[in-house]
Design a protein around this motif. Structure first.
Motif, PDB file in Angstrom:
ATOM      1  N   ARG A 123       0.820  -1.209   0.000  1.00 14.06           N
ATOM      2  CA  ARG A 123       0.000   0.000   0.000  1.00 14.06           C
ATOM      3  C   ARG A 123       0.858   1.267   0.000  1.00 14.06           C
ATOM      4  NH1 ARG A 123      -4.447   0.783   4.658  1.00 14.06           N
ATOM      5  NH2 ARG A 123      -2.539   0.806   5.928  1.00 14.06           N
ATOM      6  N   ALA A 124       2.003   1.233   0.643  1.00 15.49           N
ATOM      7  CA  ALA A 124       2.866   2.407   0.732  1.00 15.49           C
ATOM      8  C   ALA A 124       3.427   2.827  -0.613  1.00 15.49           C
ATOM      9  CB  ALA A 124       4.014   2.143   1.706  1.00 15.49           C
ATOM     10  N   THR A 125       3.407   1.924  -1.598  1.00 16.83           N
ATOM     11  CA  THR A 125       3.961   2.247  -2.914  1.00 16.83           C
ATOM     12  C   THR A 125       2.889   2.720  -3.890  1.00 16.83           C
ATOM     13  OG1 THR A 125       3.705  -0.024  -3.748  1.00 16.83           O
ATOM     14  CG2 THR A 125       5.748   0.507  -2.570  1.00 16.83           C
ATOM     15  N   ALA A 126       1.671   2.953  -3.400  1.00 15.42           N
ATOM     16  CA  ALA A 126       0.571   3.424  -4.243  1.00 15.42           C
ATOM     17  C   ALA A 126      -0.005   4.702  -3.654  1.00 15.42           C
ATOM     18  CB  ALA A 126      -0.514   2.352  -4.348  1.00 15.42           C
ATOM     19  N   ASP A 127      -0.792   5.415  -4.448  1.00 16.81           N
ATOM     20  CA  ASP A 127      -1.490   6.619  -4.005  1.00 16.81           C
ATOM     21  C   ASP A 127      -2.947   6.305  -3.740  1.00 16.81           C
ATOM     22  OD1 ASP A 127       0.680   8.348  -4.167  1.00 16.81           O
ATOM     23  OD2 ASP A 127       0.283   8.853  -6.268  1.00 16.81           O
ATOM     24  N   ARG A 128      -3.461   6.858  -2.638  1.00 17.75           N
ATOM     25  CA  ARG A 128      -4.867   6.655  -2.327  1.00 17.75           C
ATOM     26  C   ARG A 128      -5.735   7.635  -3.106  1.00 17.75           C
ATOM     27  NH1 ARG A 128      -7.834   6.571   3.610  1.00 17.75           N
ATOM     28  NH2 ARG A 128      -9.822   7.432   2.936  1.00 17.75           N
ATOM     29  N   LEU A 144      -4.077   3.903  -6.557  1.00 20.65           N
ATOM     30  CA  LEU A 144      -3.648   4.159  -7.921  1.00 20.65           C
ATOM     31  C   LEU A 144      -2.129   4.082  -8.035  1.00 20.65           C
ATOM     32  CD1 LEU A 144      -5.903   7.303  -8.482  1.00 20.65           C
ATOM     33  CD2 LEU A 144      -6.327   5.014  -9.400  1.00 20.65           C
ATOM     34  N   ASP A 145      -1.647   3.815  -9.246  1.00 24.06           N
ATOM     35  CA  ASP A 145      -0.210   3.790  -9.503  1.00 24.06           C
ATOM     36  C   ASP A 145       0.383   5.192  -9.328  1.00 24.06           C
ATOM     37  OD1 ASP A 145      -0.735   1.196 -10.255  1.00 24.06           O
ATOM     38  OD2 ASP A 145      -0.640   1.607 -12.406  1.00 24.06           O
ATOM     39  N   LYS A 146       1.543   5.273  -8.719  1.00 23.99           N
ATOM     40  CA  LYS A 146       2.182   6.571  -8.537  1.00 23.99           C
ATOM     41  C   LYS A 146       2.623   7.197  -9.865  1.00 23.99           C
ATOM     42  CE  LYS A 146       3.883   6.254  -3.763  1.00 23.99           C
ATOM     43  NZ  LYS A 146       3.145   7.446  -3.300  1.00 23.99           N
ATOM     44  N   ASP A 147       2.898   6.374 -10.861  1.00 23.09           N
ATOM     45  CA  ASP A 147       3.380   6.899 -12.144  1.00 23.09           C
ATOM     46  C   ASP A 147       2.264   7.024 -13.176  1.00 23.09           C
ATOM     47  OD1 ASP A 147       2.911   4.208 -12.557  1.00 23.09           O
ATOM     48  OD2 ASP A 147       4.686   3.901 -13.796  1.00 23.09           O
ATOM     49  N   ARG A 148       1.010   7.090 -12.717  1.00 19.63           N
ATOM     50  CA  ARG A 148      -0.119   7.089 -13.641  1.00 19.63           C
ATOM     51  C   ARG A 148      -0.265   8.384 -14.438  1.00 19.63           C
ATOM     52  NH1 ARG A 148      -1.509   8.332  -8.702  1.00 19.63           N
ATOM     53  NH2 ARG A 148      -2.935  10.066  -8.246  1.00 19.63           N
TER      54      ARG A 148
END
Length: 471
Positions: A123-128, A144-148
């Motif tokens: 979870r820490a590697t994604a954005d809420r 969501l993906d951080k690089d989206r």
């Protein structure tokens, strides 16, 4: 995942004070570098998909198989779902589009219950992300993906390119309830993104005159934002008899359905300006672009798998029939969605096939989130799509809610409390919304046992009893 892909999204989502400090530096970064390699890569893929239907169909299936395999390997929730639906040992590398119909349709309730089990990454590697909980429903949290950002913008800019818009083109932006909660400023020039941001509240005729001055100053030819806000701006322009000095080249709606009467109003005021309309979801499940001015849409095969089903979950195959829009994400890795009920509806025009690049074509696309208005004490419409914050904690103590208005400048919040909710929770919300409305709307709260609904049982976000055409 490149640093620039993550950095651009982080900049866009950063607090205002931080963005303002960084904007002068970011504006100096060349446009090509700001968007990055991932953006360019996806623009090329999207262009190839438009030019080669066979390639688009093959990539569509490949992406689906990769998504299913990744979910089975990394998500306990999806592993259990897939094994139950397909049988343990099913060869997911040979998964076919027809196999999707063997999977259950998932609603927000199931996704809420799945929690972190639906994630394929820590979870820490994604954005809420959160939906706003419109129509009185509970907000829905997802990841969501951080690089989206770069990937998302590739689809958006491809759609906007149809009206001549490019990465370096400035635009006027009409979205967001207010730029400053205290009403200290109603406009903002964002040099890094070349955006002239205009508050949709307050938006009086005098405000619109000021907006037009700034549009002229920045030589802006494109308008981007909520159709309801654009319509309101056009009405005020008629009142004050003003037009931009330079005619607009494109209208780029966002977040709301674009109704025929809004399209007519906007073009009557701005002239025969082309629209670059598209459909998307906060959950990043599906993306479709309008292919004509008659409200027909085609779904992008590289982005997701779109289905139309009836009330029993059976796929609709007869053109002209309306159904529920179901989506399976192909670009989201952190928290994929399989056969997700978007709660939106559409009417079938053409089924997806290899011949058309697996593009579902629909019309009369009706999003669950419809534009609504409140009316202020001064008789001005208030655009409400971003009226309530997306933070679920804002409505702590309230199970369901609905706005009711039968008098300009006054609004009643009808609410059903949670088991541990109190009257103070409702009063806190009413006070906060009054502040956001800069005291031009007075809110009070009334506890009820149930909320008013329509014939189909759905509730309007606002039970509006005023004749909105008079405002």
């Amino acid at each position: 995942m490149s640093l620039m892909d993550v950095a651009r999204g982080a900049y866009v989502r950063s607090p205002t004070f931080l963005r303002r400090g960084l904007a002068p530096l970011v504006s100096l970064v060349p446009t090509g570098l700001k968007f990055g390699r991932t953006y360019k890569h996806w623009r090329k893929r999207i262009a190839r998909a438009h030019a080669d239907n066979s390639w688009a169909a093959a990539e569509h299936l490949t992406a689906l198989r990769e998504s299913v395999q990744r979910a089975h390997a990394s998500s306990p929730f999806y592993r259990d779902m897939l094994d139950k639906a397909l049988g343990a040992g099913f060869d997911l590398s040979r998964f076919e589009l027809a196999d999707l119909e063997r999977l259950p349709i998932l609603r927000k309730e199931e996704m809420r219950a799945a929690g972190d089990g639906a994630l394929t990454v820590p979870r820490a590697t994604a954005d809420r992300g959160d939906t706003s909980g419109s129509n009185g429903e509970k907000p829905f949290s997802f990841y969501l993906d951080k690089d989206r950002s770069a990937r998302e913008m590739a689809f958006v800019y491809d759609n906007w390119s149809r009206v001549g818009f490019t990465e370096s083109t400035p635009k006027a932006v009409l979205r967001g309830f207010g730029l400053d909660p205290k009403g200290m400023y109603i406009t903002e020039w964002e040099p890094a993104l070349r955006e002239l941001r205009l508050s949709v509240f307050p938006m009086s005729p005098e405000d619109v005159g000021h907006y037009l001055d700034l549009i002229d100053q920045h030589k802006i030819r494109y308008l981007y934002g909520y159709p309801s806000a654009m319509e309101l701006m056009a009405r005020h322009m008629c009142r004050i008899g003003r037009q931009p000095k330079l005619p607009l080249k494109g209208i780029m709606p966002i977040s709301e359905p674009l109704y025929p009467h809004q399209r007519r109003c906007i073009t009557e005021v701005f002239g025969p300006v082309p629209f670059a309309n598209f459909y998307g979801l906060s959950e990043k499940v599906l993306f479709a672009r309008e292919i004509d001015n008659e409200g027909r849409y085609e779904f992008e095969p590289l982005y997701g798998v779109a289905e139309l089903v009836d009330e029993d979950g059976i796929r609709i195959t007869e053109p002209g029939r309306e159904g529920r829009l179901i989506g399976t994400s192909l670009t989201s890795k952190a928290m994929p969605f399989f056969r997700y009920d978007t709660e939106d509806r559409a009417t079938l025009v053409a089924l997806p096939s290899d011949a058309n690049g697996q593009r579902l074509r629909v019309e009369r696309l009706i999003p669950r989130r419809k534009p609504d208005f409140l009316v202020s004490a001064t008789g001005n419409r208030v655009v409400t799509i971003d009226f309530t914050p997306e933070n679920p904690r804002y409505f702590q103590g309230i199970e369901e809610y609905q706005f009711y208005q039968d008098r300009p400048g006054y609004c009643t919040i009808r609410y059903i409390p949670t088991e541990d909710g109190t009257e103070q929770d409702a009063l806190r919300v009413a006070t906060g919304l009054g502040e956001r409305a800069h005291s031009q709307i007075i809110f009070n709260a009334v506890k009820v046992d149930r909320l008013a609904g329509g014939r189909a049982g759905k509730r309007a976000f606002i039970d509006q009893r005023l004749d909105i055409s008079k405002y």
